[in-house]
Design an enzyme around this catalytic site. Sequence first.
Site, short mmCIF file in Angstrom:
data_model
loop_
_atom_site.label_atom_id
_atom_site.label_comp_id
_atom_site.label_asym_id
_atom_site.label_seq_id
_atom_site.Cartn_x
_atom_site.Cartn_y
_atom_site.Cartn_z
N HIS A 5 6.75 -15.78 21.34
CA HIS A 5 6.27 -16.47 22.55
C HIS A 5 7.24 -16.23 23.71
O HIS A 5 6.81 -15.99 24.84
CB HIS A 5 6.20 -17.98 22.32
N GLY B 281 0.02 -11.47 22.66
CA GLY B 281 0.78 -10.63 21.74
C GLY B 281 -0.12 -9.66 20.96
O GLY B 281 -1.22 -10.02 20.56
P1 AMP Z 1 0.13 -18.76 18.92
O1 AMP Z 1 1.00 -19.86 19.41
O2 AMP Z 1 0.43 -18.31 17.53
O3 AMP Z 1 -1.33 -18.99 19.18
O4 AMP Z 1 0.50 -17.48 19.81
C1 AMP Z 1 0.48 -17.54 21.22
C2 AMP Z 1 0.66 -16.15 21.75
O5 AMP Z 1 1.89 -15.60 21.27
C3 AMP Z 1 -0.45 -15.18 21.31
O6 AMP Z 1 -0.78 -14.32 22.39
C4 AMP Z 1 0.19 -14.43 20.19
O7 AMP Z 1 -0.34 -13.13 20.00
C5 AMP Z 1 1.63 -14.35 20.67
N1 AMP Z 1 2.53 -14.10 19.55
C6 AMP Z 1 2.61 -14.81 18.39
N2 AMP Z 1 3.53 -14.25 17.57
C7 AMP Z 1 4.03 -13.17 18.21
C8 AMP Z 1 5.00 -12.18 17.90
N3 AMP Z 1 5.66 -12.19 16.74
N4 AMP Z 1 5.25 -11.22 18.82
C9 AMP Z 1 4.60 -11.19 20.00
N5 AMP Z 1 3.68 -12.10 20.37
C10 AMP Z 1 3.39 -13.07 19.48
#
Ligand code: AMP
Length: 283
Positions: free
Chosen positions: A37, A148
């Site tokens: 994030h 991501g």
């Molecule tokens: P989430 O909180 O899991 O819904 O993720 C929020 C955003 O962070 C989304 O756009 C995900 O793709 C991105 N994201 C989650 N994990 C990673 C990671 N390891 N590397 C890059 N972006 C990430």
Amino acid sequence: MKIVTTIKEARTEIERVKQEGHTIGFVPTMGYLHEGHISLIKEARKKHDFVVISIFVNPLQFGPNEDFDRYPRNIERDEQLAKDAGVDLIFYPSVAEMYPTETPPMMIHVSKGVDVLCGSSRPGHFDGVATVVMKLFQIVQPTESFFGQKDAQQVAILINMVETFNVPLKIVICPTVREKDGLAKSSRNVYLQKEEREEAPFLYKTLEYGASLIRTGDRNTSTIKNKMLASLEGGKGQIDYLEILHYPSLEKTNELSGQIILALAYHYKHARLIDNYIMRIEE
Ligand code: AMP
């Protein structure tokens, strides 16, 4: 940094910032922030005057037997991490603020790219994702929104959504951030048991192995998949899916060419992990 919990407050802040002529970079999250994030926030920070993140665990995108209640949450910790990363505004609504009625009166139905990967193993998941992200886009009205590559199917679907509904913003895709041993960072990694955490890097190694087979000339999807499946055999969890598809169309392919994605999902006891590897095949 400010934190607001209502749509009205978020709107007031954003109108003020827009009137001052600033651009807005937006990072939607479900919280329990980690370096994945933070990398998105930093990218938004580089390009925009004002950075907004949302923290909202969206019930619409969880199936009945999934981990909505158990999803990790810690707003105090997130506030500190967001502040350190240079966030200007956190939008942290309650479920009732986002969905005032128990059943939302309408939802976005995603009809393309959902018959594979997480779309087929989590029916309705991407309808929930598209609906909440569309709502967040209407509330925040960002110049650009950052996502991501880790959630490759999600970002492909959201790009499609923005095109389909002519939403006036740009989606920026950021690379997957990994632990030193290759495991993709994820809020759900805290639920891995010790032996599972030790084993889990084999997921990305398997994706790299598949990619190396392709790079050295292997072109038969099912042979490659079988070799990859063999390398996961004996693992402590269960394979949900392992696929090789065209990307971003997410169409199945027997002929490997152009840009492709190798993607997998794997169930451990209390955490379902996903990861992928995107590559271009130059003939
Ligand atoms: P989430 O909180 O899991 O819904 O993720 C929020 C955003 O962070 C989304 O756009 C995900 O793709 C991105 N994201 C989650 N994990 C990673 C990671 N390891 N590397 C890059 N972006 C990430």
